[in-house]
Scaffold this motif. Structure first.
Motif, PDB file in Angstrom:
ATOM      1  N   VAL A 145      45.333  45.568  48.854  1.00  0.00           N
ATOM      2  CA  VAL A 145      44.361  45.296  48.037  1.00  0.00           C
ATOM      3  C   VAL A 145      44.396  43.635  48.789  1.00  0.00           C
ATOM      4  N   GLU A 146      45.438  43.057  49.226  1.00  0.00           N
ATOM      5  CA  GLU A 146      45.028  41.739  50.500  1.00  0.00           C
ATOM      6  C   GLU A 146      44.595  42.543  51.221  1.00  0.00           C
ATOM      7  N   ALA A 147      45.267  43.343  52.011  1.00  0.00           N
ATOM      8  CA  ALA A 147      44.542  43.798  53.111  1.00  0.00           C
ATOM      9  C   ALA A 147      43.078  43.698  53.559  1.00  0.00           C
TER      10      ALA A 147
ATOM     11  N   ALA B  18      45.518  42.869  40.129  1.00  0.00           N
ATOM     12  CA  ALA B  18      43.824  42.805  41.113  1.00  0.00           C
ATOM     13  C   ALA B  18      42.866  42.173  40.774  1.00  0.00           C
ATOM     14  N   PHE B  19      42.865  42.540  39.249  1.00  0.00           N
ATOM     15  CA  PHE B  19      41.387  41.710  38.793  1.00  0.00           C
ATOM     16  C   PHE B  19      41.391  40.634  39.047  1.00  0.00           C
ATOM     17  N   ASN B  20      42.584  39.348  38.952  1.00  0.00           N
ATOM     18  CA  ASN B  20      42.669  37.859  39.217  1.00  0.00           C
ATOM     19  C   ASN B  20      43.111  37.472  41.306  1.00  0.00           C
ATOM     20  N   ARG B  21      43.190  38.462  41.896  1.00  0.00           N
ATOM     21  CA  ARG B  21      43.147  38.153  43.160  1.00  0.00           C
ATOM     22  C   ARG B  21      41.862  38.377  43.536  1.00  0.00           C
ATOM     23  N   LEU B  22      41.058  39.771  42.983  1.00  0.00           N
ATOM     24  CA  LEU B  22      40.113  40.192  43.421  1.00  0.00           C
ATOM     25  C   LEU B  22      39.052  38.520  42.638  1.00  0.00           C
ATOM     26  N   ILE B  23      38.633  38.085  41.623  1.00  0.00           N
ATOM     27  CA  ILE B  23      38.494  37.170  41.131  1.00  0.00           C
ATOM     28  C   ILE B  23      38.250  35.843  41.899  1.00  0.00           C
ATOM     29  N   ASP B  24      39.688  35.607  42.566  1.00  0.00           N
ATOM     30  CA  ASP B  24      39.664  35.116  43.630  1.00  0.00           C
ATOM     31  C   ASP B  24      38.712  34.310  44.430  1.00  0.00           C
TER      32      ASP B  24
ATOM     33  N   ALA C  70      34.889  28.336  43.149  1.00  0.00           N
ATOM     34  CA  ALA C  70      33.899  27.879  42.725  1.00  0.00           C
ATOM     35  C   ALA C  70      34.649  28.223  41.210  1.00  0.00           C
ATOM     36  N   SER C  71      33.811  26.810  40.578  1.00  0.00           N
ATOM     37  CA  SER C  71      34.083  27.612  39.360  1.00  0.00           C
ATOM     38  C   SER C  71      34.646  28.638  38.592  1.00  0.00           C
ATOM     39  N   ARG C  72      35.713  29.377  37.653  1.00  0.00           N
ATOM     40  CA  ARG C  72      35.145  30.841  36.904  1.00  0.00           C
ATOM     41  C   ARG C  72      34.115  30.587  35.325  1.00  0.00           C
ATOM     42  N   GLU C  73      33.762  28.857  35.566  1.00  0.00           N
ATOM     43  CA  GLU C  73      33.582  28.429  34.051  1.00  0.00           C
ATOM     44  C   GLU C  73      31.588  29.018  34.332  1.00  0.00           C
ATOM     45  N   PHE C  74      31.207  29.036  35.620  1.00  0.00           N
ATOM     46  CA  PHE C  74      29.724  28.685  36.005  1.00  0.00           C
ATOM     47  C   PHE C  74      29.784  30.355  36.469  1.00  0.00           C
TER      48      PHE C  74
ATOM     49  N   VAL D  38      29.896  36.994  38.785  1.00  0.00           N
ATOM     50  CA  VAL D  38      31.027  37.762  38.602  1.00  0.00           C
ATOM     51  C   VAL D  38      30.770  38.101  37.724  1.00  0.00           C
ATOM     52  N   ILE D  39      29.901  39.213  37.625  1.00  0.00           N
ATOM     53  CA  ILE D  39      29.990  39.767  36.082  1.00  0.00           C
ATOM     54  C   ILE D  39      31.260  41.297  35.600  1.00  0.00           C
ATOM     55  N   ALA D  40      32.468  40.620  34.497  1.00  0.00           N
ATOM     56  CA  ALA D  40      33.455  41.704  34.769  1.00  0.00           C
ATOM     57  C   ALA D  40      33.305  42.165  33.463  1.00  0.00           C
ATOM     58  N   VAL D  41      33.152  43.714  33.410  1.00  0.00           N
ATOM     59  CA  VAL D  41      33.870  44.306  32.015  1.00  0.00           C
ATOM     60  C   VAL D  41      35.271  44.569  32.050  1.00  0.00           C
ATOM     61  N   LYS D  42      36.492  43.963  31.208  1.00  0.00           N
ATOM     62  CA  LYS D  42      37.145  44.537  30.874  1.00  0.00           C
ATOM     63  C   LYS D  42      37.459  45.621  29.922  1.00  0.00           C
ATOM     64  N   ASN D  43      38.268  47.089  30.059  1.00  0.00           N
ATOM     65  CA  ASN D  43      38.242  47.740  29.577  1.00  0.00           C
ATOM     66  C   ASN D  43      37.799  48.756  28.921  1.00  0.00           C
ATOM     67  N   ALA D  44      36.298  48.531  30.663  1.00  0.00           N
ATOM     68  CA  ALA D  44      35.360  49.343  29.684  1.00  0.00           C
ATOM     69  C   ALA D  44      35.524  51.168  29.824  1.00  0.00           C
ATOM     70  N   PRO D  45      35.022  51.768  28.739  1.00  0.00           N
ATOM     71  CA  PRO D  45      35.270  53.441  28.706  1.00  0.00           C
ATOM     72  C   PRO D  45      34.815  54.523  29.417  1.00  0.00           C
ATOM     73  N   LEU D  46      34.816  54.425  30.392  1.00  0.00           N
ATOM     74  CA  LEU D  46      34.611  54.763  31.538  1.00  0.00           C
ATOM     75  C   LEU D  46      34.721  56.221  31.479  1.00  0.00           C
TER      76      LEU D  46
END
Length: 156
Positions: free
Chosen positions: A9-11, A45-51, A57-61, A91-99
């Motif tokens: 992921v980092e690479a 991986a989620f936290n690193r990708l969001i960062d 930028a603010s996660r709040e906004f 960023v629209i993040a959908v956690k635990n999506a039942p895809l």
């Protein structure tokens, strides 16, 4: 687009940093990410990708976080296509999506075929500029049409 293993992921994100934004030679990066697998690795991986996507930028906004098992696909698509009042990355993040869950007698929640078709259409047509859709899932089924669409137009 590629399938990235957790230890790469980092690479991969570093290679996206090398692409100049707005460059005519290369796209500004994918607008859809699916993170799946073991919960601890998904969370890392989620936290690193969001960062990376929000780049300070603010996660709040900049981050709209929804629970996939309780949010209907229409609401997810509406959030992904609605422009923000701010001109920052969204960023629209959908956690635990039942895809990849199958509907059955169990209590598992799953998206309907219509929901999956709507998501496929959104991904194929393209998510608006400065918007990124990130979904997490505990399972993965490479045989499903949605996986093939995600692999073609996004990053898994």
């Amino acid at each position: 687009m590629p399938i990235i293993k957790y230890n790469r992921v980092e690479a991969y994100l570093g290679s996206l940093d090398e692409i100049p934004a707005g460059s005519k030679a290369a796209p500004a990066g994918p607008r859809f990410f699916l993170i799946c697998g073991e919960a601890f690795l998904v969370r890392q991986a989620f936290n690193r990708l969001i960062d990376f996507l929000l780049r300070g930028a603010s996660r709040e906004f900049g981050l709209d976080l929804v629970e996939g098992s309780t949010t209907c696909m229409g609401d997810i698509i509406e959030q992904a296509t609605t422009f923000s009042f701010l001109s920052t990355q969204k960023v629209i993040a959908v956690k635990n999506a039942p895809l990849f869950s199958s509907k059955g007698p169990s209590s598992e929640i799953s998206y309907s075929k219509t929901d999956m078709d709507l998501l496929t259409d959104l991904i194929e047509k393209g998510i608006p500029e400065k918007h990124t859709l990130v979904m997490t899932s505990s399972t993965l089924d490479r045989r499903k049409k949605i996986f093939k669409t995600l692999q073609t137009h996004g990053v898994v």
